[in-house]
Write a protein that holds these residues in place. Structure first.
Motif, PDB file in Angstrom:
ATOM      1  N   SER A 297       0.738  -1.263  -0.004  1.00 26.95           N
ATOM      2  CA  SER A 297       0.015   0.088  -0.001  1.00 26.95           C
ATOM      3  C   SER A 297       0.905   1.296  -0.006  1.00 26.95           C
ATOM      4  O   SER A 297       0.364   2.289  -0.629  1.00 26.95           O
ATOM      5  CB  SER A 297      -0.944  -0.143   1.082  1.00 26.95           C
TER       6      SER A 297
ATOM      7  N   ASN B 253       2.150   1.459  -3.463  1.00 27.28           N
ATOM      8  CA  ASN B 253       1.207   1.914  -4.301  1.00 27.28           C
ATOM      9  C   ASN B 253       0.968   3.581  -4.108  1.00 27.28           C
ATOM     10  O   ASN B 253       0.713   4.380  -5.224  1.00 27.28           O
ATOM     11  CB  ASN B 253      -0.273   1.461  -4.174  1.00 27.28           C
ATOM     12  N   LYS B 254       0.983   4.003  -2.965  1.00 23.39           N
ATOM     13  CA  LYS B 254       0.784   5.573  -2.662  1.00 23.39           C
ATOM     14  C   LYS B 254       1.925   6.352  -3.001  1.00 23.39           C
ATOM     15  O   LYS B 254       1.563   7.342  -3.671  1.00 23.39           O
ATOM     16  CB  LYS B 254       0.743   5.759  -1.221  1.00 23.39           C
ATOM     17  N   HIS B 255       3.175   5.864  -3.324  1.00 24.62           N
ATOM     18  CA  HIS B 255       4.397   6.619  -3.801  1.00 24.62           C
ATOM     19  C   HIS B 255       4.851   5.591  -4.859  1.00 24.62           C
ATOM     20  O   HIS B 255       6.087   5.102  -4.859  1.00 24.62           O
ATOM     21  CB  HIS B 255       5.314   6.600  -2.575  1.00 24.62           C
ATOM     22  N   SER B 256       3.914   5.865  -5.881  1.00 23.38           N
ATOM     23  CA  SER B 256       4.217   4.727  -7.194  1.00 23.38           C
ATOM     24  C   SER B 256       5.575   5.120  -7.886  1.00 23.38           C
ATOM     25  O   SER B 256       6.234   4.374  -8.438  1.00 23.38           O
ATOM     26  CB  SER B 256       3.076   4.830  -8.215  1.00 23.38           C
TER      27      SER B 256
END
Length: 346
Positions: free
Chosen positions: A67, A70-73
């Motif tokens: 997660s 994903n937030k900091h792709s």
């Protein structure tokens, strides 16, 4: 402009950005030109920073790490380009590292070594950015992110809008773990080198080069302009931190420059255009054995800075932006009048 590099600052950058190449009170380069403004004269620049390592270490499962990614792709896309696992396995790999007690102890030690990140990194960066904005009013400060991943990511990732600093690389000689590089390269992996290294690579955006000039001299001048850029926007920075040479080596090199210059001239190296031969004088090496075992590697870079420094001293009307736009290496050498002499010699 995007720059990312891991483990070997200068070699990695040569590959990624694809062009040029790209001490001490007794022997510092001449930096009288464009002296830094007082703090009250500097343009205000806001630097946004975030301790991503704190968020990563707060993860309690591989799913939470995923997660976070994903937030900091952008981390998966740019920072973990050399990770030891493929992207689908990255979250599990990082969580396994987080579970390691030795690694957590290393993180605690690293926090003590680095200290206050604002004081040691963000504030010097901000001051440097303010100087850049004085020369280049359109300059926009990139965001700064801190990471600690057990050397799974890069040491530094730099673009126009983002800087990611892998602090685990910069613990220095007292750190429990150190990056897997050659001994002569370890000196640069200390916190004092972080900001000068960032500014050096940011100089590439402003450093005009003539792509058709494949000579060693052009590469030398390219590096020299980059180093001068750092000195102009960070005037209090020791030359040893800009170049990556030890102070002892820098003093010895400065005092031997007449012999070094004579070697380049007598061997007709300045206009050499064969890459393999050029790399002997601008590439990563512990020593330049062709000249002597006490001559540091990358001596052509240092010599390029000496030429640029002398050029700026002899042409006080030239501003830093004008220097950076000058892509005529031969003209710059001629206008410098440099012939291997020290600063106090005629």
């Amino acid at each position: 402009m995007i720059i990312r590099f891991r483990r070997m600052f200068y070699i990695r950058t040569l590959i990624v950005i694809g062009f040029f190449a790209l001490g001490l009170s007794a022997c510092k380069t001449d930096s009288k030109k464009e002296a830094a403004s007082s703090d009250t004269d500097l343009i205000q620049v806001h630097v946004s920073s975030e301790n991503l390592d704190d968020s990563l270490f707060a993860c309690k499962s591989a799913q939470e790490v995923q997660s976070f990614l994903n937030k900091h792709s952008y981390l998966s896309d740019w920072y973990f380009t050399d990770a030891p696992v493929e992207k689908p396995q990255l979250a599990a790999h990082l969580f396994q590292i987080l579970q390691n007690k030795d690694f957590r102890a290393f993180k605690m030690q690293l926090d003590l070594i680095i200290g206050d990140r604002n004081a040691s990194i963000i504030n010097p960066l901000k001051k440097s950015f303010q100087q850049i904005a004085r020369y280049y009013p359109d300059f926009k400060a990139p965001e700064v992110k801190f990471m600690v991943t057990g050397f799974s990511g890069n040491d530094l990732y730099i673009s126009d809008s983002l800087i990611v600093i892998g602090l685990d690389y910069f613990g220095g000689p007292k750190a429990r773990f150190r990056p897997d590089v050659y001994g002569y390269q370890l000196r640069r992996y200390q916190k004092e080198y972080i900001v000068p290294s960032i500014i050096f690579f940011m100089s590439n955006k402003y450093n005009h080069v003539n792509a058709s000039d494949r000579t060693l001299l052009a590469d030398m001048i390219g590096y020299g302009k980059g180093y001068e850029f750092v000195k102009q926007v960070m005037p209090d920075t020791p030359d040893s931190l800009i170049l990556g040479y030890s102070e002892e080596s820098l003093i010895r090199t400065y005092n031997s420059q007449q012999d070094i210059w004579s070697f380049f001239v007598s061997n007709k190296l300045l206009y050499e255009n064969m890459d393999l031969k050029k790399q002997k004088f601008i590439g990563e090496r512990p020593f330049t054995t062709e000249i002597g075992n006490e001559v540091p590697g990358g001596i052509g870079r240092w010599l390029g800075w000496r030429i640029v420094s002398r050029y700026m001293a002899e042409n006080p009307e030239v501003s830093l932006p004008q220097l950076m736009k000058n892509d005529n290496a031969g003209n710059l050498l001629q206008a410098s009048g440099y012939k291997g002499e020290k600063d106090d010699e005629e």
